[in-house]
Motif scaffolding. Sequence first.
Motif, mmCIF file in Angstrom:
data_model
loop_
_atom_site.group_PDB
_atom_site.id
_atom_site.type_symbol
_atom_site.label_atom_id
_atom_site.label_comp_id
_atom_site.label_asym_id
_atom_site.label_seq_id
_atom_site.Cartn_x
_atom_site.Cartn_y
_atom_site.Cartn_z
ATOM 1 N N VAL A 136 0.689 -1.795 -0.070
ATOM 2 C CA VAL A 136 -0.318 -0.228 -0.390
ATOM 3 C C VAL A 136 0.795 0.631 -0.144
ATOM 4 C CG1 VAL A 136 -2.120 0.835 0.997
ATOM 5 C CG2 VAL A 136 -1.662 -1.205 1.689
ATOM 6 N N PHE A 137 1.226 1.841 -1.018
ATOM 7 C CA PHE A 137 1.097 3.443 -0.795
ATOM 8 C C PHE A 137 0.554 4.481 -0.230
ATOM 9 C CE2 PHE A 137 4.239 1.308 -4.284
ATOM 10 C CZ PHE A 137 4.600 2.194 -4.479
ATOM 11 N N ARG A 138 1.205 5.094 0.694
ATOM 12 C CA ARG A 138 0.232 6.472 1.305
ATOM 13 C C ARG A 138 1.051 7.347 1.681
ATOM 14 N NH1 ARG A 138 -2.898 3.654 4.985
ATOM 15 N NH2 ARG A 138 -3.161 1.218 5.016
ATOM 16 N N GLY A 139 0.229 8.115 1.146
ATOM 17 C CA GLY A 139 -0.011 9.899 1.153
ATOM 18 C C GLY A 139 0.502 10.325 2.322
ATOM 19 N N PRO A 140 0.951 11.835 2.284
ATOM 20 C CA PRO A 140 0.718 12.890 3.255
ATOM 21 C C PRO A 140 0.216 12.440 4.483
ATOM 22 C CG PRO A 140 0.581 13.850 1.620
ATOM 23 C CD PRO A 140 0.166 12.447 0.931
ATOM 24 N N GLY A 141 -1.126 12.649 4.240
ATOM 25 C CA GLY A 141 -2.254 12.076 5.302
ATOM 26 C C GLY A 141 -2.447 10.237 5.166
ATOM 27 N N ASP A 142 -1.119 9.881 5.078
ATOM 28 C CA ASP A 142 -1.483 8.252 5.676
ATOM 29 C C ASP A 142 -2.820 7.333 4.741
ATOM 30 O OD1 ASP A 142 0.121 6.226 6.824
ATOM 31 O OD2 ASP A 142 -1.289 6.023 8.166
ATOM 32 N N GLU A 143 -3.022 8.435 4.075
ATOM 33 C CA GLU A 143 -4.371 7.873 3.563
ATOM 34 C C GLU A 143 -3.589 6.706 2.065
ATOM 35 O OE1 GLU A 143 -3.234 11.353 0.868
ATOM 36 O OE2 GLU A 143 -3.324 10.957 2.471
ATOM 37 N N PRO A 144 -4.185 5.497 1.948
ATOM 38 C CA PRO A 144 -3.992 4.732 0.538
ATOM 39 C C PRO A 144 -4.330 6.033 -0.270
ATOM 40 C CG PRO A 144 -5.354 3.920 2.803
ATOM 41 C CD PRO A 144 -6.038 5.162 2.959
ATOM 42 N N LEU A 145 -2.969 5.267 -1.167
ATOM 43 C CA LEU A 145 -3.024 6.273 -2.585
ATOM 44 C C LEU A 145 -3.218 4.979 -3.639
ATOM 45 C CD1 LEU A 145 -0.057 8.432 -2.041
ATOM 46 C CD2 LEU A 145 -2.707 9.020 -1.897
ATOM 47 N N TYR A 146 -2.145 3.594 -3.254
ATOM 48 C CA TYR A 146 -2.567 2.449 -4.363
ATOM 49 C C TYR A 146 -1.953 1.106 -3.883
ATOM 50 C CZ TYR A 146 -1.524 -0.418 -8.483
ATOM 51 O OH TYR A 146 -1.299 -1.531 -9.257
ATOM 52 N N VAL A 147 -2.899 0.423 -4.178
ATOM 53 C CA VAL A 147 -3.108 -0.753 -4.121
ATOM 54 C C VAL A 147 -2.456 -1.756 -4.207
ATOM 55 C CG1 VAL A 147 -4.204 -2.679 -2.107
ATOM 56 C CG2 VAL A 147 -4.918 0.049 -1.427
ATOM 57 N N GLY A 148 -1.730 -2.839 -4.309
ATOM 58 C CA GLY A 148 -1.195 -3.874 -5.298
ATOM 59 C C GLY A 148 -0.910 -4.862 -4.688
ATOM 60 N N THR A 149 -0.710 -6.025 -5.691
ATOM 61 C CA THR A 149 -0.214 -7.376 -4.671
ATOM 62 C C THR A 149 0.632 -7.988 -5.832
ATOM 63 O OG1 THR A 149 -1.138 -9.320 -4.406
ATOM 64 C CG2 THR A 149 -1.770 -8.517 -6.067
ATOM 65 N N SER A 150 1.747 -9.216 -4.928
ATOM 66 C CA SER A 150 2.795 -10.231 -6.042
ATOM 67 C C SER A 150 2.630 -10.749 -5.544
ATOM 68 C CB SER A 150 3.653 -8.265 -6.233
ATOM 69 O OG SER A 150 4.655 -9.127 -6.724
ATOM 70 N N GLY A 151 3.748 -11.879 -5.917
ATOM 71 C CA GLY A 151 4.108 -13.082 -5.574
ATOM 72 C C GLY A 151 5.692 -12.510 -5.024
ATOM 73 N N ASP A 152 6.362 -11.672 -5.135
ATOM 74 C CA ASP A 152 7.292 -11.013 -4.297
ATOM 75 C C ASP A 152 7.218 -9.067 -4.486
ATOM 76 O OD1 ASP A 152 9.654 -10.649 -3.486
ATOM 77 O OD2 ASP A 152 11.507 -11.903 -5.153
#
Length: 620
Positions: free
Chosen positions: A237-253
């Motif tokens: 989860v990439f989180r922004g200045p206010g700790d809000e989620p900007l982008y959510v992704g998944t991966s095997g690694d």
Amino acid sequence: MALPSGHRTQEEPRFHQATIDDLGTQLAGVTFVVVDLETTGGSPKDSAITEIGAVKVRGGQVLGEFQTLVDPGHEIPPYISVLTGITSMMVAAAPRIDAVLPAFLEFARGAVLVAHNAPFDLGFLKAACEESGVLWPAFASVDTAVLARRLLTRDEVPNCKLATLAPYFSTSTQPCHRALDDARATVDVLHGLFERLGPLGITSLEELTGLTRQVDPQRRRKRHLAEHVPSGPGVYVFRGPGDEPLYVGTSGDLRSRVRSYFSAGEQRSRMTEMITLAERIEALPCAHDLEAAVRELRLIAEHKPRYNRRSRFPERALWVRLTDEPFPRLSVVRRVRPAAGAFLGPFPDRRAADAAVAAVHESLPLRQCTSRLSLTVLGSACALAGMGRCGAPCTGDQTREEYASIAAVFRAAVESDPRDLVAPLLHRVERLAEEGRYEEAAVLRDRVAVLVRAVRRRQRLESLATVPELVLARPDGAGGWQLAVVRRGRLVAAGVAERGRSVRGHLADLRATAETPTGPDDELAASVDETELVLRWMEKPGTRLVDLTGTLASRTPGTGGYSGFLAQVDAGRADRDPFADTRSLSTRSQPDRVTPGAPATGGRTPGRRGRVATGLASRA
């Protein structure tokens, strides 16, 4: 002769001031071969080249041209002939590709290849070389579509297709899906784009290549955010200045995937903007890929991150409902309540739902009025009754029992057997085709395909929604087992029983900590997307059913008999758009600016709407 005192006996070293001409390969001296192909389809796997056109240029001057038709070895599909004007008769006497390749490679020897949407053209040429046993030279290449995305703004051109760029740059030749004419038009587009490079300080081939494969400095400065991310499957989860989620992704690694956002391989402009805003990266390790995919879906649905494009609004899925009343009708709804009638779906959008409703109405004379009919108060018949499309229950001409037998066909299709619903539609498609009414046949065929897929999807979901609990296991590749506990379609627990550990003992721990879904027992306990993830994981080769509470079964005959029909529809859709380019062809809001003497890097430039407009638009 004696030398004056203080002079050396050997020649003094000479020094000179280096100029920009000494740095890199200057574009003015580079030979470019602009190439364009016409083919029988969109993939080298099942298509072949029918024409090659190329123009050799250097320093703005045309040095030569190359053009030849090519015999693809089979008939050219009619829709390709309509698109390109090249017929099977025209290529009957043309040489085969193995005879053409040596001449073309000699023409292009030592040059830089240029193409508009280069992966398409170069992919066909490389595949032809491999098939013919010819070594593909290590050509440098330039993609004018990529350059256009990098250098032009949306104010100038709405997209970067060749047909759009040609009039913008006033090319001497208009693209017309013939190889040489398209290559000539691409030459003018290339020169027009080169005029944009001067103010950016780009004068060499190396700088030109780096322009399309650069790491934005804003992203480069934030590489430290990925330092703590562990390896293994999970969600980030990439989180922004206010700790809000900007982008959510998944991966095997996780570690490898997150680090890729800070490399030249990530060229999506929206990801550059997202990373510019990101303040930290949260890593959520998971037991296996199924748990990671499910957690990603749930996080996206909960937080709706602005930079995620899919699965943000699962609640917007649409269903077609057969209402629960004396004379039921079809309606499009968002909520499923099994006790309130029969439901078909889900559908991704209103257009698909309306197509399925139209198909049902083509097959069954269900009423289409929206009012609730009374058993005692009679009304007047509508136009559909006169057309034979409705039995007019509103006038008393059709009894409740007669109407119920019609509605039962829809219920049976949703539950198990769609044959009585679909068979009349397929017969009508055949009849329309025999009468030469091909457009009407195609429209109805596509509606039937939407209907059949919806029935199949509903039956698959229902097969898992009615199961109180099942336990699945897959080998983890290291001697252990990946475990998943599923209740009514929802993943409620996940873990890994490592090699040497008792699966049953680990499973008992998982069950003890698993969720308990709430709600009616005959409803899905999860989103449709989550249940379908579980179904796909369950159907993978190697997955084993460890334990089951209840019954896991699909009702017969189902939609298995329509698999061939659906495959034909998909093939027909691919044929209608054989050259579809799935990459984004949109321009950026503002081009990057390169200061004199600085390397070509993508800086942060505010767009017209306050967005960071950096990076290269790539696949969505």
